[in-house]
Design an enzyme around this catalytic site. Sequence first.
Site, mmCIF file in Angstrom:
data_model
loop_
_atom_site.group_PDB
_atom_site.id
_atom_site.type_symbol
_atom_site.label_atom_id
_atom_site.label_comp_id
_atom_site.label_asym_id
_atom_site.label_seq_id
_atom_site.Cartn_x
_atom_site.Cartn_y
_atom_site.Cartn_z
ATOM 1 N N LEU A 1 0.812 -1.308 0.065
ATOM 2 C CA LEU A 1 0.224 -0.058 -0.127
ATOM 3 C C LEU A 1 0.892 1.194 0.045
ATOM 4 O O LEU A 1 0.596 2.247 -0.541
ATOM 5 C CB LEU A 1 -0.951 0.139 1.262
ATOM 6 N N LYS A 2 1.855 1.148 0.782
ATOM 7 C CA LYS A 2 2.710 2.387 0.837
ATOM 8 C C LYS A 2 3.382 2.663 -0.620
ATOM 9 O O LYS A 2 3.373 3.766 -1.136
ATOM 10 C CB LYS A 2 4.048 2.155 1.701
ATOM 11 N N ILE B 1 21.675 18.721 17.482
ATOM 12 C CA ILE B 1 20.891 17.647 18.108
ATOM 13 C C ILE B 1 21.597 16.347 17.975
ATOM 14 O O ILE B 1 21.493 15.332 18.591
ATOM 15 C CB ILE B 1 19.427 17.503 18.054
ATOM 16 N N TRP C 1 10.503 2.360 21.424
ATOM 17 C CA TRP C 1 10.495 1.887 19.921
ATOM 18 C C TRP C 1 10.827 0.717 19.682
ATOM 19 O O TRP C 1 11.205 0.382 18.285
ATOM 20 C CB TRP C 1 11.384 2.967 19.419
ATOM 21 N N GLU D 1 5.754 9.547 25.097
ATOM 22 C CA GLU D 1 4.469 8.739 24.210
ATOM 23 C C GLU D 1 3.983 7.513 24.951
ATOM 24 O O GLU D 1 3.252 7.157 24.292
ATOM 25 C CB GLU D 1 5.121 8.760 22.933
ATOM 26 N N HIS E 1 17.871 14.861 25.151
ATOM 27 C CA HIS E 1 16.954 15.834 24.090
ATOM 28 C C HIS E 1 15.776 15.010 24.059
ATOM 29 O O HIS E 1 15.708 13.673 23.964
ATOM 30 C CB HIS E 1 17.789 15.642 22.801
ATOM 31 N N HIS F 1 11.678 20.233 10.859
ATOM 32 C CA HIS F 1 10.573 19.565 10.091
ATOM 33 C C HIS F 1 10.224 20.224 8.635
ATOM 34 O O HIS F 1 9.393 19.842 7.835
ATOM 35 C CB HIS F 1 9.309 19.522 10.724
HETATM 36 N N1 GLN Z 1 20.294 12.367 18.036
HETATM 37 C C1 GLN Z 1 19.000 12.284 17.032
HETATM 38 C C2 GLN Z 1 19.223 13.033 15.745
HETATM 39 O O1 GLN Z 1 19.939 14.084 15.983
HETATM 40 C C3 GLN Z 1 17.849 12.554 17.626
HETATM 41 C C4 GLN Z 1 16.746 12.263 16.899
HETATM 42 C C5 GLN Z 1 15.471 12.658 17.517
HETATM 43 O O2 GLN Z 1 15.410 13.116 18.581
HETATM 44 N N2 GLN Z 1 14.468 11.959 17.103
HETATM 45 O O3 GLN Z 1 18.813 12.684 14.867
HETATM 46 ZN ZN ZN Z 2 14.323 15.079 18.322
#
Ligand code: GLN
Ligand code: ZN
Length: 806
Positions: A37-38, A485, A615, A659, A695, A748
């Site tokens: 489907l994807k 990050i 996850w 989550e 983070h 994003h």
């Molecule tokens: N260290 C990860 C990155 O920079 C963190 C990703 C995340 O928080 N979803 O991709």
């Molecule tokens: Zn993140």
Amino acid sequence: MTTNESATNNASASGSSPAPLFSHSLGFPRVGAKRELKKAVEAFWKGASDETALQAAARELRATHWQLQADAGLELIPSNDFSLYDQVLDLSCLVGNVPERFGWDGKGDVNLETYFAMARGRSGAKKEDNESCGCGHEHGNGTANGSHNTGATACEMTKWFDTNYHYLVPEFNDGTTFRLASQKPFAEFQEALAQGHRTKPVLLGPVSYLYLGKVHGGKNPSFDRFKLLPQLLEVYGEVLQKLASQGAKWVQLDEPIFALDLDTTIKQHFVTAYDVLREKAGVLKLITACYFGAAGSNFLSLSRLPVEAIHLDITRGASDLDHGLEVLPPRTIVSLGVVDGRNIWKNDFAASLKVIDQVVQKLGRDRVWLAPSCSLLHSPVSLQHETKLESVIKGWMSFAAEKLTEVSTLARLAISPERESDVAWLANQSALATKATDPRLNVSAVRERAAALTPQDEQRDSSFAKRQEVQRNRLKLPAFPTTTIGSFPQTDEVRSWRARWRKGSLTDAEYEALLGEETARCVRVQEDLDIDVLVHGEFERNDMVEYFGEQLDGFTFTQNGWVQSYGSRCVKPPVIFGDVSRPHPMTVRWFQYAQSLTARPMKGMLTGPITILNWSFVRNDLSRPEVCRQIALAIRDEVRDLEAAGCRVIQIDEAALRECLPLREKDRAFYLQWTVAAFRVAASVVRDETQIHTHMCYSNFNDIIEAIAAMDADVITIETSRSSMELLDAFVRFEYPNEIGPGVYDIHSPRVPPATEMRELMDRASAVLPKDNLWVNPDCGLKTRGWPEVKAALANMVSVAHALRG
Ligand code: GLN
Ligand code: ZN
């Protein structure tokens, strides 16, 4: 016909063996065993195929899945559980609830273009692809409205209860009207009927539908969306009547909000709604499904609904059986969700039959149905496609197709006087018996180490204030230090290296050399940009959980264990089957190499125990807190080794802490207690002078701010730019003591935020938080972005930090 026409249990009176318990299923994964489907949907989006081709692919999947379910021996199988994108979006279209900005004329049926525009936005307002940080989990979209001429912002997406599935949030306002505007459930019922299956159409129930939406637009922002209930019920009534006229006998109304804390107003809405539905349904029989937890405090409301059957999730809400069955009206059928629809493990027939026997004894055979606990949307399609799993481990597993066979087998065994000599029983019990003797499931060194943990192990040597002083003296960072990050763009090139290396067309040495060059380039870029605390870029990582899972003992991986995350996006979670430990360092070599390229502090980058747990598919023979503790110890070893290798700053990502927050308030404190403890076990091994970062990338910290503070990371970087720093409120109100990097660059979007905009965000943050504690960084990792936009955005970001220092 594969379905029992009368849909009641007809134990034969003539002395032949009695009929099995009645079995059914609530929903089947729609993406296809090989993500067909994807592929079909994405080809359509790209313009590589047309609607006819897409619908043909969808029809083929439905046919395959219906047949598979019928072959599994189920008496009643669902329809309308299929979706091209999301079942909640389907319902919005069914009832004609299309937000104004999509320009639907309100006449006829909602067409496919509008459907996908609601899911993905219309260009001009939002980029075509659904953007995510690359972890396969969406973190909620911005809510800004699109301009009506050129484009429209997609509907917001949010997590479906505590699963990793994301639904499109319905929008309601004082101007909302409903009308029947889709033929989907009728067409699919008819389609199945033509193939010999008299299905049970599935609809999200009206109360859950309103509850899961939000007020958006309209004149009155405090509009009570439940005012729309009577109007909504008119359309539901029409749907039910039409399905009845097509020959449907049963309709399933999913009301998963029964598993949440509900106030009396909502409970009253259930009474109102179902009185109407009962009347409209006529002879059509209704089953209302509660799943993802016990109905608990809502059990009385659920049990009093004027419906023929209720479904209970016995895997997560077995307590409903203890205090509820007596209050049921004398004819209500109870569907027992005995087979876990959210994991990949074989059902334990002995344990399930014990429960089934008890309920059958109380209610009688005719009033007990068997089913998976919830829709199988949350498990992969079939073990048949796994050719590489170790056979012993595979013998412990069960995907959607196998789960359905388990349901029908349980239905047969439940009435069998000789169940314990039945081959299915014997096979099930002997497969599970190997667990007791498999040394990998009970590694004494791991168990002893976890058992020996003391509160001391969760404790840094000194208080944050003391550590901050020592770290400042050591790191000598400027005010408003800058960092990122972790990941930098995973270009097609980087991905192609990995693909070639996996196929064997690149040797280890060649692959590593390429990664090394990319890492060196990345370090140079950061130095040129004058970033203060650097990262190596994570080019060697495919996924932030898989990368660690592949190096830890106790994990295994499937070839096709895909589950839908949102739309066409699927994730393939690692499988934790045994005790977890770390046979060798996982990240130290890359850290050492990257640090050797620069004098600036290089961050060690780790995924935290809670995120690895949440996850993955987690073994069900050991408690989650216990599994999490084992992972925490493995990460702790890595933290210690990084420190010993000279790492001054170590980041432990916990993107998934929030989550899996339990659905019920009463269960949250315990969850936060063991998750925070696990993080602290992982982080507390270092000396005061080593700075620990964490983070998290989501908004809304209000309900977990105390837990976040209790993690006691020296620095936390969080997502804030899309909410214009609103989510800092929790940190301000709580007087969060440690350092914070509120994200100023929304990763994003491919958009390069101008410095003025980032400056404004930083000004807002420094107006409410101690300036000395602020870092300047993006919202999340940069892996899904392209280099030119990343360089431009980071240059702006650094200029903001410079200006702030000045
Ligand atoms: N260290 C990860 C990155 O920079 C963190 C990703 C995340 O928080 N979803 O991709
Ligand atoms: Zn993140």
